[in-house]
Write a protein that holds these residues in place. Structure first.
Motif, PDB file in Angstrom:
ATOM      1  N   ALA A  65       0.777  -1.242   0.064  1.00 38.33           N
ATOM      2  CA  ALA A  65      -0.137  -0.119  -0.052  1.00 38.33           C
ATOM      3  C   ALA A  65       0.929   1.254  -0.155  1.00 38.33           C
ATOM      4  O   ALA A  65       0.387   2.097  -0.748  1.00 38.33           O
ATOM      5  N   GLU A  66       1.959   1.144   0.843  1.00 34.97           N
ATOM      6  CA  GLU A  66       2.604   2.453   1.117  1.00 34.97           C
ATOM      7  C   GLU A  66       3.611   2.827  -0.009  1.00 34.97           C
ATOM      8  O   GLU A  66       3.725   4.017  -0.885  1.00 34.97           O
ATOM      9  N   GLU A  67       4.636   1.631  -0.425  1.00 32.46           N
ATOM     10  CA  GLU A  67       5.577   1.857  -1.364  1.00 32.46           C
ATOM     11  C   GLU A  67       5.077   1.728  -3.052  1.00 32.46           C
ATOM     12  O   GLU A  67       5.363   2.208  -3.841  1.00 32.46           O
ATOM     13  N   ALA A  68       4.529   0.628  -2.997  1.00 33.07           N
ATOM     14  CA  ALA A  68       3.797   0.070  -4.420  1.00 33.07           C
ATOM     15  C   ALA A  68       2.704   0.772  -4.727  1.00 33.07           C
ATOM     16  O   ALA A  68       2.237   0.753  -6.062  1.00 33.07           O
ATOM     17  N   ILE A  70      -0.579   0.176  -4.391  1.00 29.35           N
ATOM     18  CA  ILE A  70      -1.631  -0.969  -4.471  1.00 29.35           C
ATOM     19  C   ILE A  70      -2.818  -0.608  -3.867  1.00 29.35           C
ATOM     20  O   ILE A  70      -2.847  -0.297  -2.686  1.00 29.35           O
ATOM     21  N   ARG A  71      -4.046  -0.572  -4.634  1.00 29.47           N
ATOM     22  CA  ARG A  71      -5.248  -0.173  -3.691  1.00 29.47           C
ATOM     23  C   ARG A  71      -6.370  -1.085  -4.085  1.00 29.47           C
ATOM     24  O   ARG A  71      -7.345  -0.988  -3.581  1.00 29.47           O
ATOM     25  N   GLU A  96      -9.309   4.394   0.745  1.00 27.10           N
ATOM     26  CA  GLU A  96     -10.069   4.005  -0.489  1.00 27.10           C
ATOM     27  C   GLU A  96      -9.911   2.683  -1.242  1.00 27.10           C
ATOM     28  O   GLU A  96     -10.507   2.501  -2.081  1.00 27.10           O
ATOM     29  N   SER A  97      -9.061   1.968  -0.348  1.00 24.05           N
ATOM     30  CA  SER A  97      -8.615   0.771  -0.992  1.00 24.05           C
ATOM     31  C   SER A  97      -9.847  -0.301  -1.126  1.00 24.05           C
ATOM     32  O   SER A  97     -10.589  -0.284  -0.168  1.00 24.05           O
ATOM     33  N   ARG A  98      -9.739  -1.433  -2.030  1.00 25.39           N
ATOM     34  CA  ARG A  98     -10.698  -2.186  -2.206  1.00 25.39           C
ATOM     35  C   ARG A  98     -10.264  -3.527  -1.912  1.00 25.39           C
ATOM     36  O   ARG A  98      -9.287  -4.094  -2.657  1.00 25.39           O
ATOM     37  N   SER A 185       0.728  -5.782 -11.146  1.00 25.33           N
ATOM     38  CA  SER A 185       0.275  -6.420  -9.896  1.00 25.33           C
ATOM     39  C   SER A 185       1.252  -7.234  -9.133  1.00 25.33           C
ATOM     40  O   SER A 185       2.397  -7.410  -9.706  1.00 25.33           O
ATOM     41  N   TYR A 186       0.933  -7.582  -7.926  1.00 24.26           N
ATOM     42  CA  TYR A 186       1.853  -8.089  -7.027  1.00 24.26           C
ATOM     43  C   TYR A 186       1.463  -9.513  -6.508  1.00 24.26           C
ATOM     44  O   TYR A 186       0.141  -9.846  -6.501  1.00 24.26           O
ATOM     45  N   LEU A 187       2.334 -10.509  -6.110  1.00 24.20           N
ATOM     46  CA  LEU A 187       2.076 -11.705  -5.433  1.00 24.20           C
ATOM     47  C   LEU A 187       2.507 -11.526  -4.072  1.00 24.20           C
ATOM     48  O   LEU A 187       3.815 -11.533  -4.043  1.00 24.20           O
ATOM     49  N   ALA A 188       2.137 -11.885  -2.890  1.00 22.84           N
ATOM     50  CA  ALA A 188       2.659 -12.078  -1.750  1.00 22.84           C
ATOM     51  C   ALA A 188       2.392 -13.684  -1.095  1.00 22.84           C
ATOM     52  O   ALA A 188       1.031 -13.871  -1.221  1.00 22.84           O
TER      53      ALA A 188
END
Length: 268
Positions: A65-68, A70-71, A96-98, A185-188
């Motif tokens: 959320a902070e660095e990348a 992503i919302r 505002e994230s979903r 996009s990202y994968l964790a």
């Protein structure tokens, strides 16, 4: 919440409810407690592993959320809600994230719908879907109504793939999910390993199997393969307590006490 009592299996152990027990939760049943206590007999660090898995989820979510920036987040294998939950971590940074949560156990979804609420600026949805059938997730109305799949999404696969039964192709399942995500996009992902405490982890896996909860522990190379074609974020695939630690006490833990790898990667 729309399910009849006979749809909720409280006679067999379930990985999500065992996890809840390890975390000190109350949303579990005697079969879960019995199986979890058997695990603790052979793997006394099971609670440490579970707690550090949650810590990894929170740290990786904050980074995304902070660095990348992503919302949008898709969390597969949600488990019983444990505060702070994923949406609470993310929406504290970006209201505002979903977020879409998915799980295949009705009792997990019941708790999720009852306990998890979104910041009014964002949105949180819950889908009953099965990881063994990625299409059931990708085509879930709740997902399609909440996330814009043309924009980057963070796919959270936290301690879930190792519970997919061995007759399924775990890599193919993940490939189908990642292929549906747009660039950026990202994968964790986290996955248990026997690299550091082979005998204890082997005995724990046997307890899970005896409770009809298969678990697949993997060596580092097999876990790195999940990130094939993606750009790993530093420090790469490492024991989860060594992934961007934000608490000095994490440095006091040994790899054997945690016995789980984790990593985050970007889809180019």
């Amino acid at each position: 919440m729309g399910w009849s009592a006979d749809e909720i299996d409280t006679e067999s152990a379930h990985s999500a409810r065992m996890y809840d027990y390890f975390l000190g939760g109350k949303d579990n049943y005697p079969p879960d407690q019995k199986a979890a206590e058997k695990v603790l007999l052979v793997l006394p660090n099971a609670r440490t592993i579970a707690k550090n898995n949650r810590y990894f989820m929170r740290r990786s979510a904050r980074m995304l959320a902070e660095e990348a920036g992503i919302r949008q987040f898709l969390d597969i294998g949600t488990g019983i809600p444990t505060s702070p939950n994923l949406h609470e971590v993310i929406q504290q940074i970006a209201p505002e994230s979903r977020i879409v949560y998915t799980d295949n156990d009705p009792i997990v979804l019941t708790h999720a719908r009852a306990l998890l609420t979104s910041d009014p600026q964002g949105e949180t949805a819950y889908a009953e879907a099965d990881l063994r059938d990625p299409g059931s997730i990708l085509n879930a109305p709740e997902l399609l109504e909440t996330l814009d799949m043309s924009k980057p999404v963070a796919l959270m696969m936290i301690s879930i793939l190792h519970f997919v039964p061995p007759e399924y192709d775990h890599y193919a399942i993940l490939d189908e999910l990642v292929s549906a995500l747009p660039p950026g996009s990202y994968l964790a992902l986290t996955n248990g390993t026997a690299d550091f405490a082979p005998e204890e982890m082997k005995r724990a896996a046997a307890v899970y199997a005896a409770s009809r909860v298969p678990v697949r522990q993997r060596p580092k190379k097999e876990i790195e393969r999940f990130f094939h074609g993606l750009e790993l974020v530093e420090p790469g695939v490492v024991p989860i307590h060594r992934w961007r630690p934000d608490d000095p006490s994490l440095g006091e833990l040994t790899d054997a006490e945690v016995s789980m790898y984790g990593g985050v990667a970007r889809k180019p």
